[in-house]
Design an enzyme around this catalytic site. Structure first.
Site, PDB file in Angstrom:
ATOM      1  N   CYS B  96       0.899  -1.228  -0.081  1.00 11.37           N
ATOM      2  CA  CYS B  96       0.061   0.047   0.106  1.00 11.37           C
ATOM      3  C   CYS B  96       0.877   1.160   0.121  1.00 11.37           C
ATOM      4  O   CYS B  96       1.603   1.517  -0.906  1.00 11.37           O
ATOM      5  CB  CYS B  96      -1.055  -0.043   0.930  1.00 11.37           C
ATOM      6  SG  CYS B  96      -2.396   1.116   1.106  1.00 11.37           S
ATOM      7  N   HIS B 221      -3.653  -5.160   1.078  1.00 12.79           N
ATOM      8  CA  HIS B 221      -3.142  -5.662   2.412  1.00 12.79           C
ATOM      9  C   HIS B 221      -3.048  -7.138   2.651  1.00 12.79           C
ATOM     10  O   HIS B 221      -3.885  -7.616   3.321  1.00 12.79           O
ATOM     11  CB  HIS B 221      -3.812  -5.046   3.279  1.00 12.79           C
ATOM     12  CG  HIS B 221      -3.534  -3.404   3.461  1.00 12.79           C
ATOM     13  ND1 HIS B 221      -2.283  -2.928   4.282  1.00 12.79           N
ATOM     14  CD2 HIS B 221      -4.144  -2.228   2.948  1.00 12.79           C
ATOM     15  CE1 HIS B 221      -2.594  -1.599   3.977  1.00 12.79           C
ATOM     16  NE2 HIS B 221      -3.463  -1.482   3.100  1.00 12.79           N
ATOM     17  N   GLU B 223      -1.298  -8.559   5.005  1.00 15.56           N
ATOM     18  CA  GLU B 223      -1.178  -8.643   6.509  1.00 15.56           C
ATOM     19  C   GLU B 223      -2.699  -8.596   7.137  1.00 15.56           C
ATOM     20  O   GLU B 223      -2.876  -8.800   8.333  1.00 15.56           O
ATOM     21  CB  GLU B 223      -0.326  -7.435   7.199  1.00 15.56           C
ATOM     22  CG  GLU B 223      -0.551  -6.077   7.254  1.00 15.56           C
ATOM     23  CD  GLU B 223      -0.915  -5.466   5.977  1.00 15.56           C
ATOM     24  OE1 GLU B 223      -0.739  -5.821   5.001  1.00 15.56           O
ATOM     25  OE2 GLU B 223      -1.278  -4.227   6.161  1.00 15.56           O
TER      26      GLU B 223
END
Lengths: 990, 257
Positions: B96, B221, B223
């Protein structure tokens, strides 16, 4: 020295999206169609720079050559005024600049980035500029202030910019100011209070006059300001925490401290009952309420309002609203780490015609867009997920929108207590102090008028989230290294409140000239009461100062010693060695005269549900039910808020479990949010809310009871343990000097007490915002006042043992059974059925708190055991809306028979039994989807709670409601779930 | 084999550093979050690490443009040490805001004669949006995408529209298999529209790697999808072991084992 301008345009051939958006906004507000607008943004750089340097900065720092082109010239050069659209003829050029002194985060960052290149500039400012074709030049200024800029923070420059230098403040000449209060008569006291924006009452002013007569001197301006801040409604809650003589249909009641004897008393009663299992840690004491989470952590929760600033400057007001409430957990205990935000707004309908706005009022559509972007830009930048919220619409919020911002924080269990010590340095960290936000505390306690903008512009601010994020980063490290004894936030009242509160038990000496300033020229009083954002105050022992200062330096956070806590019991304010103020902490905190206010509530007689003209409403016809359902789904309170929700980062920090939008297409309305605040643990936090201003028009007691029930019900619906739900109250009310208005508030507070005790859900913190009224002169010159409806927001913070037990509201599997839990009564008063039908009167939903508690315990047991596949609460729009939402969220159909639904409805009810069953908003009801395999277990766990199987999940994509489940029985409603979804999504799909 | 060490770089405004470090640890690495000021003081710090990750957030507020100020710091102060890091066969991941930083710093794509060959600009929607997307991976080249065909992850950004300088630049990246992660629709084949392609990216590009496949930037993302309960529809699905994103971190760690 030259003042340079760098303009950034879209590269040749790329669309000008900024210009197109402005044109679309103008069309939305009916301020011009078919306008051709071109937009650019730019930077003003002041310093000894040559063209080559500026062009280098333009290409290296300020623009992206793949998609942008630049125009660089000294300000005033004709090339800067040239329209980027050669076909446009001769458009009107408008520049928008922030007013001097208004926070400009981009300019701050740019100045720092320029310094990274070893180039020196004196000042940087940003600007926006627009070339507009198709607008009568005479209306350009009006267009500018309605669409392009906000007068309270920005200025418009028509035509070429003619500026020779950026104003950066001028040196301050010290002059001690005393206010000769001892000689003033009462009317002069009142005049001083009003014109000095102290907003103190006559009795308070008289008390101050007497105090100084006894002292034998006059106060300095800073002393008077300190008293006004500390005694303000905003800081001391003198109305609700004061003496009130209350009378209603049950008799008279006298309160010494109304909040303490109602809401706070309920918490004490619950804690006593829990004994050694008490899970409250710190309530109504610190900047936020603190409750136990697990062995290692507590959670803290606070919700604040930022209504008045948001009315004047929606973006900045909401921006600093969320920024401010995040500092509450950061300033609770030794500092909690923020883990999620919640936001609730109240606006007037966005389709209000622009030409019907009273003077001084911003269009509600603009207010809504501004507020949402303000929250978005601050919350997202802070890296805090915004997980829960709601929006309510009512025309009475026109001049006085409500912006509730909340934050939950995670606090290590051994860091809940703080205690500043004599000898500690008073240390300010974070943002610099400027003239912004002067008189925010006193202003928020005053009534808004159409002149508020000109009078109180200084109270409106813009935040800088990155400054606060940097403060948070060092605060948590310093906390864990044990470098300070106490911390609090600088909120309303600025240093005045922060130092005053921290030093209350000790005493403090403050050296005001040391506070770092944004620009020169502030008086000592302005430094003391400025509410500039992103500042925290800490109590740092001298032995840790160096390590603390080094930590801050390493992350570019400014930390400054501005004084010392001294065991004098006195607040001593100095500027350059001069004593400018000396106040005893005792008079400051306990000197405010008690006032007895009277409060009255007369319950209005329950009227039959009728049309506004008083005529009884004809019974709905065969195909009416579906169109009523569509109308309710499309009503603004119920309609999808996806446009808002998607603009918030609701997943940052990596703990998201139940998102605000759920279901097979990720767009169904979740009852509550669930997250794991400790990323390595399965334990979850549940955040939910409840509010219904429409019930308050009928009876604020039942409104408050219903709001609590709704908040708890939402939390339980996703899996929260009803034995572990903490509540917050936020009262936003009208002018409480009117006994009837205050009476309705007391009535609501009494309900808060009764229901909290019955449900075992303690209030742990709260806040009020009073005098939410807007006054203006109408076209006939008559003074008109709009008072907001009584608006009590209840926020719930729940917990769940293992997030894998949680459920969502979307239907999962055709063939599963649908159960309705809870009793339906003839309660259509204040309902959305009444709202869309233009009906008044009717019975407001009442609450049976004992049955509510029993219901939530049973539902929770069923959810924990995995017997519930989907669960959804019944609220606005009742059963029909809840069924529709579950069906379209799950992409399934549902077939329902009403006759089994548990109900208590008199045979003579005005609307038919079916109408009541489908649309009544009776409390404590939920829908559950249950697999046929779990049928018996589920039913057994609900023993003693009214419940019935009313239908099943189907695969036909239709919501079908009949009088009974038998397919031969009478059909009441049938609709395609995708059509229902479209009705629900369309109104706010901006 | 020693546990690979991951440097998670943070700057003012970075806000996904903790969960990104956690994801690397879950994947078997040892992660340390380091402030960019420490690197500026001591540029040799990365030498002790095998993976550099620039996580999501709003570095320096994304003021001026997303990732721009941190990218400039890297370009002008840390360029040499990070070129060395790359040349040593180590891995760099930008997520990002980290992707925005990588692409604007020149670490991911070499500047051509005219400047950088591509950038990330404002979403077509003109606003920040958080939503889940389907992604298709081309795992041949990119180390981080090995063994991954498709995955579901959230995007959360305002400036994620991938744009190449010109058609030739786009074709070159395509030919070198650098456009290795793309937004996908519910059905393969048909051209994507909003919101399947959430920002208007050219060629539906969601992630780009360098010619070596060891430097990778992505807008979504990973994560935020390492646990099954991260997925927006986990309550509708059978229980799973882990989320789709975890494999990206596992690939980075496995590369050194």
């Amino acid at each position: 020295m030259t003042l340079w301008e760098i303009d950034i345009h879209p590269a040749q051939g790329l669309p000008d999206s900024a210009g197109q958006r402005v044109a679309a906004d103008a069309a939305d507000l009916g301020l011009g169609r078919n306008l051709a607008i071109r937009a650019a943004h730019g930077y003003l750089l002041q310093g000894d720079l040559d063209r080559a340097q500026v062009e280098w900065l333009a290409s290296q720092l300020f623009s992206d050559s793949v998609v942008e082109r630049t125009v660089v010239a000294p300000v005033g050069d004709a090339v800067l005024s040239q329209t980027p659209d050669p076909a446009a003829g001769s458009p009107s050029l408008i520049h928008v600049l922030r007013k001097p002194g208004v926070m400009d985060p981009v300019a701050q960052s740019a100045a720092q980035a320029i310094a990274d290149f070893n180039v020196t500039v004196d000042a940087v400012r940003t600007l926006r500029k627009y070339w507009i074709t198709g607008l009568d030049p005479a209306t350009v200024p009006q267009f500018g202030s309605k669409i392009l800029a906000n007068d309270s923070i920005e200025q418009l420059v028509m035509g070429p910019l003619e500026l020779t230098e950026l104003h950066v403040g001028s040196p301050h000449q010290f002059q001690l100011v005393t206010v000769p209060i001892r000689e003033l008569q009462d009317d002069a006291l009142l005049q001083l209070s009003r014109e000095g924006q102290l907003y103190l009452t006559l009795v308070e002013m008289q008390t101050i006059r007497q105090f100084y007569r006894d002292l034998g001197r006059d106060p300095t301006d800073i002393e008077l300001e300190t008293l006004a801040q500390t005694w303000s409604e905003h800081c001391s809650h003198k109305t609700l925490a004061g003496r009130i003589a209350y009378r209603d249909d049950r008799g008279e009641q006298h309160f010494e401290n109304m909040l303490k004897e109602t809401i706070f008393a309920a918490t004490q009663e619950i804690r006593r009952r829990l004994g050694k299992d008490d899970w409250c840690v710190s309530v109504f004491k610190d900047n936020a309420g603190v409750v136990r989470f697990d062995d290692d952590y507590h959670v803290v929760f606070k919700v604040e309002t930022h209504n008045h600033p948001s009315a004047l400057e929606p973006y900045g007001g909401a921006n600093t609203g969320i920024g401010g409430v995040i500092r509450d957990p950061m300033g609770t205990g030794m500092g909690a780490k923020p883990v999620c935000n919640t936001d609730v707004f109240c606006f007037a309908p966005p389709d209000t015609p622009a030409d019907q706005l009273p003077p001084g009022v911003l269009h509600p559509r603009r207010v809504m867009k501004g507020v949402v972007s303000g929250v978005r830009d601050y919350g997202n930048r802070m890296g805090i997920p915004t997980v829960n919220g709601a929006i309510y619409f009512d025309p009475r919020y026109l001049g006085n929108p409500l912006v509730y911002c909340g934050n939950v924080g995670l606090l290590p269990a051994d860091k809940a207590e703080k205690q500043p010590r004599a000898g500690d340095w008073i240390v300010a960290i974070g943002g610099r102090t400027g003239r912004d936000g002067i008189h925010g505390a006193t202003f928020s306690s005053a009534e808004l008028t159409s002149e508020s903008e000109t009078l109180s512009g200084g109270a409106v601010q813009i935040g800088n989230a990155i400054t606060e994020k940097m403060v948070l980063d060092v605060l948590i490290q310093a906390r864990d290294r044990g470098l300070y004894h106490a911390v609090t936030d600088c909120g309303a009242g600025g240093f005045s409140s922060a130092v005053g509160e921290m030093g209350e038990e000790i005493g403090a000496e403050v050296w005001l000239e040391r506070a770092p300033l944004k620009y020169e020229g502030l008086t000592y009083t302005e430094i003391w009461i400025s509410e500039a954002q992103e500042r925290m105050v800490l109590s740092v022992p001298p032995e840790h100062w160096e390590e603390f200062a080094e930590l801050c330096r390493s992350e570019d956070v400014e930390a400054t010693i501005i004084g010392r806590f001294e065991s004098t019991g006195c607040l001593e304010l100095k500027y350059d060695g001069h004593t400018v103020g000396q106040l005893s902490m005792e008079f400051l905190h306990d000197g405010r005269p008690p006032v007895v206010r009277s409060a009255v509530f007369e319950p209005p007689p329950v009227q039959l549900l009728t049309g506004i003209d008083g005529a009884p409403r004809p019974e709905p016809q065969d195909d009416d039910a579906a169109s009523i359902l569509r109308a309710i789904l499309g009503s603004l309170n119920v309609a999808s808020k996806e446009w808002v929700i998607r603009q918030y980062d609701h997943e940052v920090q990596g703990g998201s479990v139940i998102k605000p939008l759920v279901g097979v297409a990720n767009d169904g309305p979740s009852d509550a949010a669930v997250l794991r605040p400790v990323i390595s643990s399965r334990r979850g936090l549940v955040v939910a809310c409840g509010m219904n201003p429409h019930y308050g028009d009928l009876d604020p007691y039942h409104m408050a009871a219903s709001a609590i029930d709704e908040a708890v019900r939402n939390a339980v619906a996703v899996g929260a343990d009803p034995q572990r739900i903490a509540l917050l109250d936020n009262f936003c009310w009208g002018y409480t000097d009117r006994p009837e208005t205050l009476g309705s508030l007391v009535r609501a507070a009494l309900a808060c007490h009764d229901v909290a005790v019955a449900l075992g859900t303690p209030f742990v913190s709260g806040k009020d915002s009073l005098n939410n009224e807007f006054s203006y002169e109408d076209e006939q010159g008559k003074r008109q006042t709009i008072s907001i409806p009584p608006s009590l927001l209840i926020s719930a913070l729940g917990q769940v043992e293992d997030v894998r037990q949680c459920v969502t509201m979307d239907l999962k599997q055709p063939g599963n059974l649908i159960y309705l839990v809870g009793t339906t009564r003839d309660e259509l008063g204040g309902s959305h059925f009444a709202l869309v039908g233009g009906l008044t009167g009717g019975q407001v939903p009442v609450l049976d708190p004992r049955m509510a508690a029993k219901t939530y315990a049973a539902i929770h047991a069923a959810i924990r055991n995995g017997w519930v596949r989907a669960c959804h609460d019944l609220s606005e729009g009742g059963l029909a809306v809840a069924l529709a939402e579950m069906a379209f969220a799950g992409g399934c159909g549902a077939s329902i028979g009403l006759d089994a639904a548990p109900h208590q409805v008199e045979a003579t009810a005005a609307p038919s039994l079916e109408t009541v069953l489908m649309f009544a908003e009776s409390n404590s009801r939920l829908l559950c989807e249950v697999s046929p395999d779990d049928r018996q277990a589920f039913e057994a766990s609900l023993d003693g709670v009214p419940h019935a199987r009313i239908g099943q999940v189907t695969d036909d994509g239709r919501l079908t409601i009949r009088t009974a489940e038998d397919p031969q029985s009478r059909l009441i409603l049938q609709a395609d779930v995708y059509e229902l979804k479209e009705a629900w999504q369309k109104p706010l799909r901006w | 084999m020693a546990i690979p060490r991951v440097l998670v770089l943070r700057a003012p405004g970075t806000n996904c550093d903790q969960e990104t470090a956690f994801a690397f640890e879950r994947a078997g690495g040892r992660a340390e979050v380091v402030h960019v000021n420490r690197l500026l003081d001591d540029p040799q710090i990365p030498c002790d690490f095998q993976v550099l990750c620039i996580p999501g957030g709003f570095s320096f507020g994304d003021d001026v443009a997303a990732g721009k100020i941190l990218a400039n710091l890297i370009r002008h102060h840390l360029g040499a040490v990070l070129a060395e890091f790359k040349a040593a066969g180590k891995l760099i991941l930008g997520i990002c805001n980290g992707f925005q930083v990588l692409i604007k710093s020149g670490l991911l794509l070499d500047d051509g004669n005219l400047g950088p060959p591509a950038t990330l600009m404002w979403n077509d929607s003109g606003k920040y949006e958080d939503r889940w997307v389907r992604l298709l991976a081309e795992p041949e080249k990119c180390v981080f995408l090995r063994g991954i065909d498709g995955l579901e992850l959230p995007v959360a950004h305002a400036e994620g529209k991938f744009v190449a300088r010109d058609p030739a630049a786009l074709a070159r990246l395509q030919d070198q298999q650098q456009l290795c992660l793309r937004y996908a629709g519910s059905e393969n084949g048909s051209p994507l529209s909003y919101p399947d392609n959430p920002n208007g990216s050219q060629a539906d590009v969601a992630g780009v790697c360098d010619p070596s496949g060891r430097v990778f930037g992505m807008m979504p993302h990973p994560e935020r999808h390492i646990d099954p309960t991260h997925h927006p529809q986990w309550t509708r699905r059978p229980p799973a072991e882990s989320g789709d994103g975890l494999q990206i971190f596992r690939n980075a760690i496995a590369y050194f084992q």
